[in-house]
Write an enzyme that holds these catalytic residues in place. Structure first.
Site, mmCIF file in Angstrom:
data_model
loop_
_atom_site.group_PDB
_atom_site.id
_atom_site.type_symbol
_atom_site.label_atom_id
_atom_site.label_comp_id
_atom_site.label_asym_id
_atom_site.label_seq_id
_atom_site.Cartn_x
_atom_site.Cartn_y
_atom_site.Cartn_z
ATOM 1 N N HIS A 46 78.368 56.829 71.128
ATOM 2 C CA HIS A 46 77.732 56.626 72.428
ATOM 3 C C HIS A 46 77.804 55.157 72.807
ATOM 4 C CE1 HIS A 46 74.866 57.346 75.680
ATOM 5 N NE2 HIS A 46 74.353 56.186 75.360
ATOM 6 N N ASP A 84 63.871 63.898 79.193
ATOM 7 C CA ASP A 84 64.470 62.584 79.440
ATOM 8 C C ASP A 84 64.873 62.453 80.901
ATOM 9 O OD1 ASP A 84 65.712 60.007 78.712
ATOM 10 O OD2 ASP A 84 67.525 61.073 79.303
ATOM 11 N N ARG A 92 60.771 56.378 85.249
ATOM 12 C CA ARG A 92 60.842 54.975 84.807
ATOM 13 C C ARG A 92 61.608 54.129 85.809
ATOM 14 N NH1 ARG A 92 63.948 55.659 79.686
ATOM 15 N NH2 ARG A 92 64.016 53.407 79.722
ATOM 16 N N SER A 125 65.307 57.596 74.779
ATOM 17 C CA SER A 125 66.069 58.287 75.815
ATOM 18 C C SER A 125 67.503 58.540 75.333
ATOM 19 C CB SER A 125 66.056 57.418 77.086
ATOM 20 O OG SER A 125 67.051 57.798 77.975
ATOM 21 N N LYS A 182 69.239 62.425 73.492
ATOM 22 C CA LYS A 182 70.438 63.131 73.973
ATOM 23 C C LYS A 182 71.441 63.316 72.835
ATOM 24 C CE LYS A 182 70.407 60.212 77.450
ATOM 25 N NZ LYS A 182 69.943 59.510 78.624
#
Ligand code: URA
Length: 435
Positions: A82, A161, A168, A183, A187
C-alpha cells in the site's frame, strides 16, 4: 454504554477499551451514534492520541465493519502493498508483476483515484478492454493460475472508514496519526493479506510533510500489523517531486511498461525494487533484502516480470500486445511543450500542483463519479537537480485540444517548477525502513 462517556474519557486523556471502541464504531455505522458525537470523539483523539493497543482495537473494529476477504483459497503467503499516495505513483503496475514473477501470489484490490493522486484501477482501465470487476471465483482462480490479479475494492469493505474519513475531512481531524494509521490498516486487514508492505510518502506532495512525521505514522501502522498478527514493514520514501516522469493514466501505464522492460526511470525502478524486496522476504522467497534484490533484478532483466504483466492484461480482457506497442494505449491528440523562461538548476517541483494540473486536463476526477480521460496528462523532461537553459523543455502537456485548459495547465506547470541559480543537491528517494 453511552457515547458521551466514551468521549469524556478520551477528552480527559483516558485509554478506551476494546468494547468501548467496538461500541462506537458499530453504533456509528448503524446510525445510532450521530455525526456530532463522532466528530467530538475524533477531535478528542486528535488532541489526546491513542496508545498502540487502542489503535489496533479501533483498526479491527473498522476492518470488521463490512466485508472481509478470505484469501485462503489462494495458495502461498499473500503479501499486499500500500502506498499512502503520491503523484505519478504507478508502483503497483510494476511491483505486482515483479513480485508475482518471484512466485508470490498477488491478489490485489486497488482503488480509483480521487483528487490529485491517481488510482491503479483507472490506470489499468486505460488499457482497452481491461476488466477490473471479477467474481470472487475468477479472482482466486486467476491468482492461482497466473499468480496475479488486480480488482477494484468491493463496495462494502470498511464502511466505518468510509463514513469516518468523510467526517474527518470536514472536521479538521484528518491529520491524526492513530486515525490515519487505523484508516489505512483497516482496509489492508479487510483485504485479507498475510503480510503487508507500506510505502509511506513524505514531502510536499504527501500527507506527512517531514520524515519524522512519516516515521511516526509508519511505526503506528507496523505496530497495528504486529498486534493483529500480520507481518508489516514500512518504507519511507520521498514525495517532494513526482515519481518517475509520467502523470496521467495511459502515460503512467506506458512508463510502467518501460520499467518492466528494464528501461524505466531510475527513481521509479529503485523504489519498485525496494518495495518488492520487502514483499519477497515477507513472502518467504528470500532470506535477506540483498538476496531478494538480486532475484528481482534478474526477473526484470529476463523479461519474466513483463511476461507476468502480459498475462495479467490478457487474463483481464486487454490486449497483451500493449506491452510492446505503446500505440495501443490511448494517445492525446495534442502535445504542447512547456518551455523554461530562465536558466539554472531545477530546485523544486511541486508534486501536488502537477497532480492538480493533470486533473484539470481530465486525468483525475473531482467527484466520485466523474468520467476521466485516460489519454491526457503530463510528461516531465527535467527533474530536481537537472541543469536547465532558457528555452529548454521542462515538461509536455498531453491534452485533448490546445484551448484555454491547455494554456492554463502550461501556466500551472511553470508555477510548479522552481529554478535556482545554484546547483541543487537531490534528496535521497529512500529515507528509512520501519519494521
Ligand atoms: N489515507 C487513508 O486511507 N486514510 C487516511 O486517513 C489518510 C490517508
Amino acid at each position: 454504554m453511552r457515547a458521551v462517556d466514551i468521549i469524556h474519557k478520551k477528552r480527559n486523556g483516558g485509554s478506551l477499551t476494546s468494547e468501548e471502541l467496538s461500541y462506537l464504531i458499530r453504533g456509528y455505522c448503524h446510525g445510532d451514534i450521530p455525526d456530532y458525537q463522532m466528530s467530538a470523539w475524533a477531535m478528542a483523539v486528535f488532541f489526546r492520541g491513542m496508545n498502540a493497543r487502542e489503535t489496533a482495537d479501533l483498526t479491527l473494529a473498522m476492518a470488521q465493519s463490512g466485508d472481509q476477504v478470505d484469501l485462503s483459497a489462494i495458495q502461498g503467503i499473500k503479501v499486499d502493498k500500500h502506498s499512502t499516495g503520491g503523484v505519478g505513483d504507478k508502483t503497483t503496475l510494476i511491483v505486482g508483476p515483479l513480485v508475482a514473477a518471484c512466485g508470490i501470489p498477488v491478489a490485489k484490490m486497488s482503488g480509483k483515484g480521487l483528487g490529485h493522486t491517481g488510482g491503479t484501477i483507472d490506470k489499468l482501465e486505460s488499457i482497452a478492454g481491461f476488466q477490473t470487476e471479477l467474481t470472487k471465483e475468477q479472482f482466486f482462480s486467476q491468482v492461482n493460475t497466473n499468480g496475479l490479479a488486480v480488482v477494484g475494492q468491493s463496495g462494502n469493505m470498511t464502511p466505518a472508514d468510509k463514513k469516518l474519513y468523510a467526517l474527518r475531512d470536514v472536521t479538521a481531524t484528518v491529520e491524526s496519526i492513530p486515525l490515519i494509521a487505523s484508516s489505512i490498516m483497516s482496509k489492508k486487514i479487510a483485504a485479507g493479506a498475510d503480510a503487508i508492505v507500506l510505502d509511506v510518502k513524505t514531502g510536499s506532495g504527501a500527507f506527512m510533510k517531514t520524515v519524522d512525521e512519516a516515521e511516526v505514522l509508519a511505526q503506528a501502522m507496523v505496530d497495528i500489523g504486529t498486534e493483529v498478527g500480520r507481518q508489516t514493514a514500512a518504507l519511507i520514501s520521498d514525495m517532494d517531486q513526482p515519481l518517475g516522469y509520467a502523470i496521467g493514466n495511459a502515460l503512467e501505464v506506458q512508463e510502467a511498461i518501460d520499467t518492466l522492460h528494464g528501461r524505466g526511470p531510475e527513481d521509479l525502478t529503485r523504489l519498485c525494487v525496494a518495495l518488492s524486496a520487502h514483499m519477497v522476504v515477507l513472502g518467504g522467497k528470500a532470506d535477506s533484502l540483498e538476496e531478494a534484490e538480486l532475484l528481482l533484478r534478474d526477473k526484470l532483466a529476463s523479461g519474466e516480470a513483463l511476461d507476468k504483466f502480459r498475462a495479467l492484461v490478457a487474463a483481464q480482457g486487454g490486449n497483451p500486445a500493449v506491452a510492446d506497442d505503446p500505440g495501443l494505449l490511448p494517445q492525446a491528440p495534442v502535445v504542447i511543450p512547456v518551455v523554461a523562461k530562465q536558466g539554472g538548476y531545477v530546485q523544486r517541483i511541486d508534486a501536488e500542483k502537477l497532480g492538480l494540473a493533470a486533473m484539470v486536463l481530465g486525468a483525475g476526477r473531482a467527484t466520485k463519479d466523474a468520467a476521466i480521460d485516460y489519454a491526457v496528462g503530463l510528461t516531465l523532461r527535467l527533474k530536481v537537480g537537472d541543469r536547465v537553459h532558457a528555452g529548454d523543455t521542462l515538461a509536455a502537456v498531453h491534452a485533448r485540444s490546445d484551448g484555454d485548459i491547455a494554456s492554463q495547465v502550461v501556466s500551472r506547470i511553470l508555477e510548479a517548477y522552481t529554478i535556482s541559480d545554484q546547483e541543487v543537491s537531490v534528496s535521497p528517494l529512500l529515507l528509512s525502513v520501519v519494521t
